[in-house]
Write a protein that holds these residues in place. Structure first.
Motif, PDB file in Angstrom:
ATOM      1  N   LEU A  74       0.768  -1.164   0.045  1.00 19.01           N
ATOM      2  CA  LEU A  74      -0.146   0.112  -0.063  1.00 19.01           C
ATOM      3  C   LEU A  74       0.850   1.209   0.134  1.00 19.01           C
ATOM      4  O   LEU A  74       0.419   2.159  -0.630  1.00 19.01           O
ATOM      5  CB  LEU A  74      -0.741  -0.094   1.181  1.00 19.01           C
ATOM      6  CG  LEU A  74      -2.040  -1.086   1.075  1.00 19.01           C
ATOM      7  CD1 LEU A  74      -2.941  -1.037   2.414  1.00 19.01           C
ATOM      8  CD2 LEU A  74      -2.894  -0.808   0.196  1.00 19.01           C
ATOM      9  N   VAL A  75       2.022   1.187   0.640  1.00 18.40           N
ATOM     10  CA  VAL A  75       2.768   2.662   0.617  1.00 18.40           C
ATOM     11  C   VAL A  75       3.480   2.593  -0.580  1.00 18.40           C
ATOM     12  O   VAL A  75       3.673   3.991  -1.212  1.00 18.40           O
ATOM     13  CB  VAL A  75       3.839   2.013   1.677  1.00 18.40           C
ATOM     14  CG1 VAL A  75       4.879   3.389   1.815  1.00 18.40           C
ATOM     15  CG2 VAL A  75       3.366   1.996   3.073  1.00 18.40           C
ATOM     16  N   LYS A  76       3.821   1.532  -1.175  1.00 19.00           N
ATOM     17  CA  LYS A  76       4.389   1.886  -2.700  1.00 19.00           C
ATOM     18  C   LYS A  76       3.418   2.386  -3.571  1.00 19.00           C
ATOM     19  O   LYS A  76       3.798   3.231  -4.474  1.00 19.00           O
ATOM     20  CB  LYS A  76       4.722   0.392  -3.182  1.00 19.00           C
ATOM     21  CG  LYS A  76       6.279  -0.289  -2.510  1.00 19.00           C
ATOM     22  CD  LYS A  76       6.462  -1.544  -3.324  1.00 19.00           C
ATOM     23  CE  LYS A  76       7.868  -2.037  -2.499  1.00 19.00           C
ATOM     24  NZ  LYS A  76       8.428  -3.276  -3.171  1.00 19.00           N
ATOM     25  N   ARG A  77       2.167   1.993  -3.454  1.00 19.76           N
ATOM     26  CA  ARG A  77       1.018   2.471  -4.493  1.00 19.76           C
ATOM     27  C   ARG A  77       0.766   4.075  -4.048  1.00 19.76           C
ATOM     28  O   ARG A  77       0.476   4.866  -4.819  1.00 19.76           O
ATOM     29  CB  ARG A  77      -0.033   1.666  -4.218  1.00 19.76           C
ATOM     30  CG  ARG A  77      -0.173   0.384  -5.205  1.00 19.76           C
ATOM     31  CD  ARG A  77      -1.349  -0.260  -5.605  1.00 19.76           C
ATOM     32  NE  ARG A  77      -2.215  -0.613  -4.381  1.00 19.76           N
ATOM     33  CZ  ARG A  77      -2.203  -1.922  -3.742  1.00 19.76           C
ATOM     34  NH1 ARG A  77      -1.121  -2.697  -4.272  1.00 19.76           N
ATOM     35  NH2 ARG A  77      -2.876  -2.071  -2.786  1.00 19.76           N
ATOM     36  N   LEU A  78       0.749   4.279  -2.632  1.00 20.41           N
ATOM     37  CA  LEU A  78       0.399   5.613  -2.178  1.00 20.41           C
ATOM     38  C   LEU A  78       1.332   6.774  -2.613  1.00 20.41           C
ATOM     39  O   LEU A  78       1.215   7.696  -2.400  1.00 20.41           O
ATOM     40  CB  LEU A  78      -0.340   5.404  -0.754  1.00 20.41           C
ATOM     41  CG  LEU A  78      -1.528   4.759  -0.487  1.00 20.41           C
ATOM     42  CD1 LEU A  78      -1.960   4.557   0.838  1.00 20.41           C
ATOM     43  CD2 LEU A  78      -2.668   5.612  -1.256  1.00 20.41           C
ATOM     44  N   ILE A  79       2.612   6.320  -2.158  1.00 17.76           N
ATOM     45  CA  ILE A  79       3.646   6.988  -2.141  1.00 17.76           C
ATOM     46  C   ILE A  79       4.716   6.573  -3.165  1.00 17.76           C
ATOM     47  O   ILE A  79       5.637   5.930  -2.862  1.00 17.76           O
ATOM     48  CB  ILE A  79       4.430   7.203  -0.840  1.00 17.76           C
ATOM     49  CG1 ILE A  79       3.482   7.227   0.216  1.00 17.76           C
ATOM     50  CG2 ILE A  79       5.678   8.245  -0.784  1.00 17.76           C
ATOM     51  CD1 ILE A  79       4.007   7.254   1.652  1.00 17.76           C
ATOM     52  N   PRO A  80       4.418   7.065  -4.363  1.00 13.51           N
ATOM     53  CA  PRO A  80       5.662   6.545  -5.474  1.00 13.51           C
ATOM     54  C   PRO A  80       7.168   6.949  -5.319  1.00 13.51           C
ATOM     55  O   PRO A  80       7.235   7.993  -4.719  1.00 13.51           O
ATOM     56  CB  PRO A  80       5.110   7.501  -6.841  1.00 13.51           C
ATOM     57  CG  PRO A  80       3.677   7.677  -6.452  1.00 13.51           C
ATOM     58  CD  PRO A  80       3.640   8.074  -4.961  1.00 13.51           C
ATOM     59  N   GLY A  81       8.007   6.212  -5.510  1.00 12.63           N
ATOM     60  CA  GLY A  81       9.320   6.210  -5.324  1.00 12.63           C
ATOM     61  C   GLY A  81       9.875   6.226  -3.822  1.00 12.63           C
ATOM     62  O   GLY A  81      11.025   6.360  -3.541  1.00 12.63           O
ATOM     63  N   VAL A  82       9.137   5.605  -3.055  1.00  7.71           N
ATOM     64  CA  VAL A  82       9.588   5.463  -1.635  1.00  7.71           C
ATOM     65  C   VAL A  82      10.408   3.995  -1.580  1.00  7.71           C
ATOM     66  O   VAL A  82      10.630   3.231  -2.435  1.00  7.71           O
ATOM     67  CB  VAL A  82       8.432   4.710  -0.757  1.00  7.71           C
ATOM     68  CG1 VAL A  82       7.688   3.603  -1.322  1.00  7.71           C
ATOM     69  CG2 VAL A  82       8.657   4.708   0.640  1.00  7.71           C
ATOM     70  N   GLU A  83      11.547   4.104  -0.821  1.00  7.74           N
ATOM     71  CA  GLU A  83      12.723   3.289  -0.824  1.00  7.74           C
ATOM     72  C   GLU A  83      12.493   2.408   0.348  1.00  7.74           C
ATOM     73  O   GLU A  83      11.992   2.876   1.639  1.00  7.74           O
ATOM     74  CB  GLU A  83      14.042   4.070  -0.421  1.00  7.74           C
ATOM     75  CG  GLU A  83      14.783   2.845  -0.464  1.00  7.74           C
ATOM     76  CD  GLU A  83      16.546   3.749   0.053  1.00  7.74           C
ATOM     77  OE1 GLU A  83      17.299   3.000   0.310  1.00  7.74           O
ATOM     78  OE2 GLU A  83      16.362   4.638   0.212  1.00  7.74           O
ATOM     79  N   MET A  84      12.222   1.108   0.178  1.00  5.66           N
ATOM     80  CA  MET A  84      12.012   0.009   1.244  1.00  5.66           C
ATOM     81  C   MET A  84      13.356  -0.585   1.734  1.00  5.66           C
ATOM     82  O   MET A  84      14.216  -1.007   0.759  1.00  5.66           O
ATOM     83  CB  MET A  84      11.270  -1.119   0.603  1.00  5.66           C
ATOM     84  CG  MET A  84       9.892  -0.549   0.030  1.00  5.66           C
ATOM     85  SD  MET A  84       8.602   0.083   1.746  1.00  5.66           S
ATOM     86  CE  MET A  84       7.472   0.499   0.611  1.00  5.66           C
ATOM     87  N   VAL A  85      13.426  -0.419   3.078  1.00  6.91           N
ATOM     88  CA  VAL A  85      14.629  -0.994   3.835  1.00  6.91           C
ATOM     89  C   VAL A  85      14.266  -1.981   4.776  1.00  6.91           C
ATOM     90  O   VAL A  85      13.625  -1.823   5.673  1.00  6.91           O
ATOM     91  CB  VAL A  85      15.480  -0.149   4.551  1.00  6.91           C
ATOM     92  CG1 VAL A  85      16.583  -0.579   5.209  1.00  6.91           C
ATOM     93  CG2 VAL A  85      15.881   0.880   3.432  1.00  6.91           C
ATOM     94  N   ALA A  86      14.533  -3.378   4.600  1.00 10.66           N
ATOM     95  CA  ALA A  86      14.018  -4.430   5.624  1.00 10.66           C
ATOM     96  C   ALA A  86      15.139  -4.445   6.666  1.00 10.66           C
ATOM     97  O   ALA A  86      16.469  -4.679   6.617  1.00 10.66           O
ATOM     98  CB  ALA A  86      14.014  -5.835   4.581  1.00 10.66           C
TER      99      ALA A  86
END
Length: 845
Positions: A108-120
């Motif tokens: 959902l974050v990827k769809r709502l905020i384009p260009g977000v970087e994911m760090v696991a």
């Protein structure tokens, strides 16, 4: 955040905000860090870093270089999710924005905020399912989870009884109380913690295992099963960093029916940390229009346009707004400013958890005071003072804490209360006091510190058990009383419950041999002065140590140790017995004259007559009257032998003078040999008693010690002997100075009574004739030995006049008759005449 020039972080709980605030303040200093929550506001003038609850943070980020939102997955929460969604969509930092949360929110974050970087950030430790376990077999450092106050209290009560107690954590507790309870667990005072799902967020605990008492909960609308993600949020408290943890369920809980069980799918999801992604987030218009109440309600109920968002369920603030909009006073709420102010009042959190209807009534009363301006300081102070009471049970204190949190929130508003800072400080102070009181009640009810300590110690070797004997006789383990030692007798603390007594007794008995040995050594070294001889036993305080059996020969007494002392190990018991025997031997030294009499009574060379008298004297405990001594059978040549033994042949009594001292009389009484009343100090003269103490004889209304009575009688016989004329015949009457008996303490009338028992008679002098002057003539005395079978003279009145005796006979006429009778016939052997014969060196009769 600390790596940027400024920053703001939003947290789901104010205790989390407070925890991070303290950490950042330690790095940046007090003046650079602010804490802003609904109930507390610490905002220095030059603050650059802000730790806030999500509701209190600036919805756009406040222009800070860094902005972070913690637990972003809570945007799917039906109650508060729309607030998290608004901050997720709008709060941004100038340089960096960070969203912290579960991987379930990632799509959902990827769809709502384009260009977000994911760090696991993977979990370093593993989480393993451990199955179902009974509460009595839970490993230490475990947490039990329930989803109602009743279930939490039931589990905590069972742990208190069997494991020494548990800390309690629930959402209804104030943050301060929760922190204090967690501290109990973290510092090791208890090994268990019982909690609701509040444990799953904001609490970092040193846990090894998490046990679920239930897998369903009531979410405010319905009772439902926890989702795997919610289960994992709670189970993930077990294990920290690289230390593995486990989770499971509780079995055998009363009143819960069948034990809850995880499904295979749920176990797999929790262990592998794989959960279904969230499908939507809740949204509500964050900037509604305030043209009117109707427009405001319409905007708050409007639907989102993005497909990933859903309209939030009706929250408590919107429910209150809609209910109060129908009240008569709502017609007066017009204009954007007044509508905004009314909406802010409706947004007051329902800390008391009383529901929309009752909370709406509280907000309505608040609005009636607010619509005219500010709340008066006196009014707010009075409301706070009403809650400043620490009495009550757990539920009562929880209710007061919830109420004071409401007033703390009200006092934080910038335009609601006059003297805002002062009132806010008062509210926080009352909340802190109530939190301390609630923590004390929870600890008192659910923590038995003594049992918890013993549960840790009972498996150890007895010598390692940390039992300490205090000076007042209490036995303690790490400051907790388990019982007391009276003498050598251990008794369990009377305040202990029935369930604890067996364990306390076991703990005491494990340490008892070593403790008793120390006590015995101390008693022999320093405590002998605390011993006493009473009731034929050696006593230490209220407890007997040994009974004393005195043999007939008064030689070495026999000791029989009590059961308390026999619990000592053999070697220290023998040392104690020898020490008590030596102490008793020294204590009985004043009875040495009695021992000599007993030895002589068993000496065949003493002669049967002397031995008979000695036996009679011993039976009388050192005193026997001449009338009962049987002197008629004792040859006179044996009397010097008896006098060497300390026997005194008096005019009225035969006695051992050394045994009339206070020490031997007290010992004979303490040994139970002489059971007559005890006269501790052996005073010369005492008041007449129904049963006289040993060593006294009656003298009218008084009683006198027999050796002093003998001294007075000897002085009387000496006075008669000195009055003898040239013809060496005793006079019929003679003068007697009564200064000696008066100095001893006898009253005038009782002097005649004592002397009368030995045959002396007082003759009152004639008073001066009328008209004559000068000192009166002294009284005169006469002496006549009593005849055989004659009774003792009757009582005379203190004035010396004849009075009625015990048989009611008049003495006056009888005395006159006696004067006319010739004094013939032998005196009774063993009477006062024998005493006179001894004094004068003549023969009796």
């Amino acid at each position: 955040m600390c790596g940027h020039s400024s920053g703001m972080m939003g947290f789901p709980l104010r205790l989390l905000a407070r925890e991070v605030y303290d950490r950042v303040r330690a790095i940046k200093g007090d003046e650079a860090v602010a804490l802003i929550t609904g109930e507390e506001r610490i905002e220095p003038e030059n603050a650059r870093y802000f730790c806030c609850t999500v509701e209190a943070m600036d919805r756009l980020g406040g222009g800070h270089a860094f902005v972070a939102l913690d637990e972003a997955q809570l945007a799917a929460d039906p109650e508060r999710g729309h607030i998290f969604t608004d901050r997720l969509l709008n709060a941004r930092g100038r340089e960096e924005t960070m969203l912290l949360g579960s991987a379930t929110v990632e799509p959902l974050v990827k769809r709502l905020i384009p260009g977000v970087e994911m760090v696991a950030r993977p979990r370093f430790s593993t989480l393993t399912h451990a199955g179902s376990t009974k509460l009595s077999r839970l490993p230490p450092r475990s947490a039990m989870v329930g989803f109602s106050a009743e279930q939490v209290y039931a589990m905590a009560e069972m742990l208190r009884r069997f494991r020494g107690g548990a800390a309690v954590v629930m959402g209804a507790l104030s943050p301060e109380t929760r922190n204090r309870q967690v501290e109990l667990f973290q510092n090791g005072e208890v090994d268990y913690i019982v909690a609701t799902d509040a444990i799953g967020m904001g609490l970092n605990l040193d846990l090894n295992h998490v046990a679920f008492g239930a897998l369903t909960k009531f979410d405010g609308r319905r009772k439902r099963r926890l989702t795997p993600a919610e289960m994992a949020q709670i189970a993930g408290r077990a294990g920290r960093h690289q230390r593995d943890g486990s989770f499971g369920t509780l079995s055998g809980l009363r009143g819960t029916g069948e034990a809850p069980e995880f499904t295979e799918e749920e176990i797999y999801a929790i262990e592998e940390h794989r959960f279904a992604p969230l499908t939507h987030l809740f949204w509500r218009e964050a900037e509604p229009r305030f043209d009117s109440l109707g427009v405001l309600i319409g905007d708050l109920e409007s639907a989102p346009t993005a497909p990933e968002l859903r309209a939030a369920p009706e929250a408590i603030d919107l429910a209150v707004l809609k209910r109060l909009a129908d009240e008569p006073f709502a017609a007066e709420i017009k204009g954007a400013g007044l509508v905004r102010r009314f909406w802010e009042a409706c947004s007051l959190p329902d800390f008391r958890q009383v529901g929309p209807d009752q909370h709406a009534r509280f907000v309505g009363r608040l609005w009636l005071d607010l619509r005219e301006g500010y709340l008066g300081a006196d009014y707010v102070a009075a409301r706070i003072a009403e809650l400043d009471r620490m009495q009550g049970d757990i539920a009562t204190l929880q209710g007061r804490i919830a109420a004071i949190r409401s007033w703390a929130y009200i006092c934080q508003r910038p335009d609601w209360v006059l003297a805002r800072d002062e009132m806010a400080a008062r509210a926080r102070a009352v909340e802190a006091k109530l939190s301390d009181a609630l923590h004390a009640r929870l600890t008192e009810r659910f923590v038995n510190r003594r049992t918890a300590i013993l549960m840790k110690s009972l498996g150890q070797d007895a010598s390692a058990l940390p039992v300490i004997l205090e000076q007042d006789g209490k036995l303690t383990v790490e400051g907790e009383t388990i019982g007391r030692l009276d003498g050598f007798r251990f008794s369990v603390d009377p305040e202990a419950g029935a369930a604890d007594r067996k364990m306390l007794l076991a703990a005491g008995e494990k340490a008892l041999p070593g403790i008793l040995t120390q006590r015995a050594d101390w008693l022999l070294g320093e405590g002998l002065g605390e011993l006493e001889l009473a009731d034929a036993a050696i006593r230490w305080g209220d407890r007997p140590l040994a009974t004393v059996d005195m043999p007939d020969d008064f030689a070495a007494p026999r000791l029989t140790l009590t059961r308390d002392v026999t619990l000592l190990p053999e070697a220290p018991r023998k040392r104690l017995e020898d020490g008590l025997q030596a102490w008793l031997t020294g204590k009985l030294e004043p009875l040495e004259p009695m021992r000599k009499l007993a030895q002589a009574a068993r000496d065949p060379e003493a002669g049967s007559e002397a031995r008979a008298l000695l036996h009679t004297l011993i039976a009388g405990h050192g005193v026997v009257s001449r009338e009962n001594a049987g002197l008629q059978h004792l040859p006179k040549e044996l009397r010097p032998y008896l006098r060497k033994l300390g026997v005194v042949f008096g005019a009225l009594d035969i006695f051992a003078h050394a045994l009339l001292k206070p020490a031997p009389r007290q010992l004979l009484h303490a040994l139970g040999i002489d059971r007559r009343p005890l006269q501790d100090a052996m005073l010369p003269v005492i008041a007449e008693q129904k049963r006289l103490p040993a060593g006294y004889r009656p003298a009218g209304s008084q009683a006198i010690r027999v050796d002093l009575a003998e001294k007075i009688l000897r002085a009387a016989f000496d006075a008669r002997a000195k009055a003898t004329g040239a013809d060496k015949k005793p006079p019929a009457r003679f003068a007697l100075d009564t200064a000696l008996p008066i100095s001893i303490g006898l009253e005038q009338g009782n002097i005649a009574r004592l002397l009368g028992a030995a045959g002396f008679h007082q003759h009152r002098a004639r008073p001066l004739a009328e008209g004559m002057y000068g000192p009166p003539a002294p009284d005169s005395w006469s002496w006549r030995p009593r005849r055989a079978g004659e009774k003792s003279p009757q009582r005379r009145s203190p004035e010396g006049k004849p009075g009625k005796g015990p048989q009611g006979q008049k003495r006056g006429a009888r005395d006159d008759r006696r004067k006319k009778q010739p004094q013939t016939g032998p005196a009774r052997s063993g009477g006062a005449f024998d005493g006179l014969a001894e004094l004068l060196g003549g023969k009796p009769g």
